[in-house]
Design an enzyme around this catalytic site. Structure first.
Site, mmCIF file in Angstrom:
data_model
loop_
_atom_site.group_PDB
_atom_site.id
_atom_site.type_symbol
_atom_site.label_atom_id
_atom_site.label_comp_id
_atom_site.label_asym_id
_atom_site.label_seq_id
_atom_site.Cartn_x
_atom_site.Cartn_y
_atom_site.Cartn_z
ATOM 1 N N ASP A 1 7.398 -4.604 0.759
ATOM 2 C CA ASP A 1 6.119 -5.192 0.356
ATOM 3 C C ASP A 1 5.645 -4.556 -0.948
ATOM 4 O O ASP A 1 5.405 -3.348 -1.005
ATOM 5 C CB ASP A 1 5.077 -4.959 1.453
ATOM 6 C CG ASP A 1 3.714 -5.545 1.094
ATOM 7 O OD1 ASP A 1 3.410 -6.652 1.551
ATOM 8 O OD2 ASP A 1 2.958 -4.879 0.342
ATOM 9 N N LYS B 1 2.437 -10.134 -4.400
ATOM 10 C CA LYS B 1 1.071 -10.652 -4.314
ATOM 11 C C LYS B 1 0.532 -11.026 -5.692
ATOM 12 O O LYS B 1 0.855 -10.388 -6.700
ATOM 13 C CB LYS B 1 0.147 -9.607 -3.675
ATOM 14 C CG LYS B 1 0.671 -9.025 -2.364
ATOM 15 C CD LYS B 1 -0.257 -7.981 -1.797
ATOM 16 C CE LYS B 1 0.411 -7.198 -0.685
ATOM 17 N NZ LYS B 1 1.336 -6.177 -1.192
ATOM 18 N N TYR C 1 0.658 -3.398 -8.467
ATOM 19 C CA TYR C 1 1.254 -2.074 -8.236
ATOM 20 C C TYR C 1 2.077 -1.609 -9.441
ATOM 21 O O TYR C 1 2.345 -0.421 -9.586
ATOM 22 C CB TYR C 1 2.164 -2.072 -7.007
ATOM 23 C CG TYR C 1 1.515 -2.407 -5.690
ATOM 24 C CD1 TYR C 1 0.130 -2.521 -5.557
ATOM 25 C CD2 TYR C 1 2.294 -2.615 -4.555
ATOM 26 C CE1 TYR C 1 -0.450 -2.848 -4.343
ATOM 27 C CE2 TYR C 1 1.722 -2.942 -3.333
ATOM 28 C CZ TYR C 1 0.347 -3.060 -3.232
ATOM 29 O OH TYR C 1 -0.211 -3.379 -2.020
ATOM 30 N N HIS D 1 -3.869 -11.759 -3.304
ATOM 31 C CA HIS D 1 -4.125 -10.355 -2.974
ATOM 32 C C HIS D 1 -5.545 -10.109 -2.443
ATOM 33 O O HIS D 1 -5.732 -9.332 -1.500
ATOM 34 C CB HIS D 1 -3.861 -9.490 -4.215
ATOM 35 C CG HIS D 1 -3.504 -8.079 -3.895
ATOM 36 N ND1 HIS D 1 -2.687 -7.322 -4.696
ATOM 37 C CD2 HIS D 1 -3.839 -7.280 -2.859
ATOM 38 C CE1 HIS D 1 -2.542 -6.105 -4.167
ATOM 39 N NE2 HIS D 1 -3.235 -6.065 -3.058
#
Length: 273
Positions: A45, A75, A50, A108
């Site tokens: 994931d 996401k 990120y 998200h």
């Protein structure tokens, strides 16, 4: 060891225990994901925000594992919401991952002040119809946000990924998910360690010979949650998988239910924009 799967509302199976890479720098992500894959994880994931999708992609490629054995989630970030923006953002994520498709794509956050998640969802509907995502879902959506999606679309989210741990058990939201056939996936499943010293959990850990983290992960599994613990320590990455050789009793589950205290490690979904 076989990790159990959860069948989503469109028939796609997702491993119930996966590996998260939140807050892992891109240059360390490849090493961490490689360790996870070697330990036996098959679900990874990540998210655009990120900044480590490329690191995930490098590890997936180097692993040599068949693509159909892997389950990859990423996401859509808040700044990329909207129909056209979401399609462009998805293309960018796919390129960084080095994949032809992702297994699960999530909005998200609902970011209600932007009020673009219905448009974003239309983009996910298109991606699902084109086979570029195997399942479409959301993250951090509250019942009011989900109700709007359900009223405006024939496509029900397969997953809602939410902050969920013994300190924030989200009973009402999980009940909403069950009512509508939406799978519950937990991020921050260990509350970044904040619940691991709770007496209810340490007592069970002592009795079972397991770590507090293993007890909490077992609690998630027995509730039916999909869970994605994160670590960069190889021994802990392996340890987080060692949760299928014991069970919590009904008394254990009742005891853990008492420590819900509305503890959030992240923002409230109604307030993040």
């Amino acid at each position: 060891m076989t990790i159990p799967t959860v069948t989503l509302n469109n028939g796609v199976d997702i491993p119930q225990l996966g590996f998260g890479v939140f807050q892992i720098p891109d240059d360390q992500t490849t090493v961490a994901v490689t360790a996870a894959l070697e330990a036996g994880y098959r679900s990874i994931d990540t998210a655009a925000v990120y900044g480590n999708e490329a690191g995930v992609g490098r590890a997936l490629t180097a692993s040599g594992l068949p693509r159909e054995e892997l389950f990859v989630t990423t996401k859509l970030w808040n700044a990329d919401q909207g129909y056209d923006n979401a399609l462009r953002a998805f293309d960018a994520s796919l390129a960084k991952l080095g994949l032809d498709y992702v297994d699960l794509y999530l909005i998200h956050w609902p970011t209600p002040a932007r009020d673009l998640y219905l448009e974003s969802w239309r983009a996910l509907e298109r991606l699902a119809a084109e086979g570029r995502i195997r399942a479409a879902g959301v993250s951090n959506f509250q019942p009011a946000h989900l109700d709007r999606l359900l009223d405006s679309s024939a496509l029900t989210p397969a997953v809602n990924q939410i902050e969920l741990h013994p300190g924030l058990q989200q009973d009402d939201l999980r009940a909403f998910h069950r009512q509508h056939g939406i799978a519950t996936e937990a991020w921050s499943p260990l509350a970044q360690g904040a619940v691991l010293d709770d007496q209810a959990i340490t007592k069970i850990a002592t009795r079972t010979g397991k770590t507090p983290a293993q007890v909490v992960l077992r609690w998630h599994l027995q509730l039916g949650n999909i869970v994605i613990p994160k670590s960069v320590t190889p021994s802990r990455i392996r340890q987080n998988l060692e949760v299928f050789d014991f069970e919590l009793t009904e008394e254990d589950m009742t005891s853990i239910a008492t420590i819900d205290r509305g503890l959030r490690t992240g923002p409230h979904p109604d307030q993040l924009n």
